[in-house]
Scaffold this motif. Sequence first.
Motif, short mmCIF file in Angstrom:
data_model
loop_
_atom_site.label_atom_id
_atom_site.label_comp_id
_atom_site.label_asym_id
_atom_site.label_seq_id
_atom_site.Cartn_x
_atom_site.Cartn_y
_atom_site.Cartn_z
N ILE A 64 24.58 90.87 40.09
CA ILE A 64 24.51 89.96 41.24
C ILE A 64 23.44 90.40 42.23
CG2 ILE A 64 26.95 89.29 41.06
CD1 ILE A 64 27.36 91.12 43.58
N ARG A 65 22.51 91.26 41.80
CA ARG A 65 21.59 91.82 42.79
C ARG A 65 20.72 90.77 43.44
NH1 ARG A 65 19.49 92.62 37.87
NH2 ARG A 65 17.24 92.58 37.52
N LEU A 67 21.80 87.89 44.22
CA LEU A 67 22.68 87.06 45.05
C LEU A 67 23.00 87.73 46.38
CD1 LEU A 67 25.44 85.64 42.67
CD2 LEU A 67 23.64 84.42 43.84
N THR A 68 22.73 89.02 46.48
CA THR A 68 23.15 89.71 47.69
C THR A 68 21.99 89.79 48.67
OG1 THR A 68 22.71 91.71 46.45
CG2 THR A 68 25.01 91.11 46.76
N VAL A 72 23.88 91.46 54.24
CA VAL A 72 25.31 91.54 53.92
C VAL A 72 25.53 92.30 52.62
CG1 VAL A 72 25.92 89.46 55.16
CG2 VAL A 72 25.23 89.30 52.77
N ARG A 73 24.54 93.09 52.19
CA ARG A 73 24.71 93.70 50.87
C ARG A 73 25.84 94.72 50.87
NH1 ARG A 73 21.04 96.41 53.44
NH2 ARG A 73 20.75 98.65 53.09
N PRO A 75 28.76 94.89 52.72
CA PRO A 75 30.08 94.26 52.53
C PRO A 75 30.25 93.68 51.13
CG PRO A 75 28.96 93.33 54.44
CD PRO A 75 28.09 94.40 53.92
N ALA A 76 29.15 93.12 50.59
CA ALA A 76 29.28 92.55 49.24
C ALA A 76 29.56 93.65 48.23
CB ALA A 76 27.97 91.81 48.88
N MET A 79 33.11 94.81 48.45
CA MET A 79 34.04 93.85 47.86
C MET A 79 34.07 94.00 46.34
SD MET A 79 34.37 90.26 49.76
CE MET A 79 32.67 89.97 49.61
N VAL A 80 32.87 94.11 45.76
CA VAL A 80 32.81 94.26 44.30
C VAL A 80 33.51 95.55 43.87
CG1 VAL A 80 31.25 94.64 42.37
CG2 VAL A 80 30.71 92.90 44.06
N ALA A 83 37.23 95.26 44.08
CA ALA A 83 37.79 94.44 43.00
C ALA A 83 37.83 95.23 41.70
CB ALA A 83 36.95 93.17 42.83
N THR A 86 40.50 98.05 41.94
CA THR A 86 41.86 97.51 41.89
C THR A 86 42.21 97.07 40.47
OG1 THR A 86 41.50 96.75 44.14
CG2 THR A 86 43.44 95.92 43.02
N SER A 87 41.22 96.48 39.77
CA SER A 87 41.48 96.08 38.39
C SER A 87 41.83 97.30 37.54
CB SER A 87 40.25 95.40 37.79
OG SER A 87 39.87 94.31 38.58
#
Lengths: 242, 230
Positions: A64-65, A67-68, A72-73, A75-76, A79-80, A83, A86-87
């Motif tokens: 996703i580089r 897309l960021t 805001v990189r 926080p992005a 978030m990744v 996720a 947690t998985s």
Amino acid sequence: MPLPSRTESARLLEAGVWSQNVGLVQLLGLCPLLAVSGTSVNALGLGLATLLALVGTNVAISLIRRLTAAEVRIPAFVMVIAAVVTSIELAMHALLPELHRVLGIFLPLIVTNCAILGRAEALASRVDPARALLDALGMGLGFLGVLMALGLARELIGQGSLFAGAGPLLGLPGLELKLSDHRFLIAALPPGAFVLLGLMIAARQWWLQRPRQAAPVSISAPVPSISAPAQTISAPARIESA
Amino acid sequence: MSAEPTPGAGSEPSGLRRAALLLGVCAVLSIGALAVVEWFTREPIAEARAQAERAALAVVLPLDRYDNDPIADSVWVRAPLWLGRPEPARVWRGRLAGADSELALEATAPDGYSGRIELLMGVDAQGRVLGVRVTRHAETPGLGDPIEAERSDWINRFAGRSLGDPAIEQWKVRSDGGAFDQFAGATVTPRAVVEAVARTLGFLAQHRAAIMAAPAGELLEFPDAPAESN
């Protein structure tokens, strides 16, 4: 970007495992490194979970580089990373519930392992997924290696056993090894972790600074002067801001 | 800050809006991935939790002494001064042909060497201990951890004991003049456990009838304090 060549791949892996080692050179992620290395099974569990998390986040962030946006990189990335971690935690709870119980809070805390955000920011967000994957493998294996070395040493010295608990925790009772009933408690306690990590770092430095055997002198080459400074440590570690 | 290779970010007037949008996309992707993983692992995790609960219960609640489902027939009690914890403790009630047969409950020794020691205790209808297990603690490895059943059989010496056996004054470690051994190098840890077990037995002696009578799922409050015995 073309796929990394063989030498570039080797360089990426080598950096993670040795010259930029997360535990010994960058000194990142020390909290789990010191806290969870009390036994080899715990060290193996956390090391593998961290390796998986690094691979997952590095590849995802590389994908996703574009897309960021710059602003805001972070926080992005967080978030990744959250996720992915947690998985991994959910999967471990489902597949290895005993190990999940033992590792406890240190599994979700992988999110805060600066090594992961550091790799995302320093490398994964700038390169293609293949290079990000190689970097994650190198860094993850380097961290796993240090964790395992600490875990094996601390368990051996502190409890006289190796891989104790591999039966109930991993389902691999064959690994368990009881060598001695002598216990040298300090190795199992947090100070022992600090001392052993310090010794490992010192050993690495010693290895890098050891007096080299004089290379076979070719006739044309000038003889290196004796007073030449000893080999300095390879370029100072780039400490990621994390 | 070094230049980012990300093209376009922040360069056009709508840069911030674009950034917010992209952050939103990242959030949606992350949440989507998590939801999928959660959906796949939900059942195994619930099963693993129940399995762990059953395994722990089986140690302190002998299976042949009840014919109901203690996990379904459980209540919560909040008795901070008795059970050593401000939050509610769970009580699993085992009945045989409808009559009180045994129960298991969570208790806490708040004064371990490094914080709380969480216990799971089974007690039969006569007030005798069926079993005690330490479910969570942070005692010193090698010194305080013989309270774990995997490391020594110390914790098993409570089985069969009750508040009259030994006498109430004797529910202490030996170095305090009581009937229970401490172990080499640690007195604080066993003292905390012995006192917590004794307090919990005292709690049941006083309140067992009310606990057994309450409807399943209820939260009972017991704000009273044990009588000061020492």
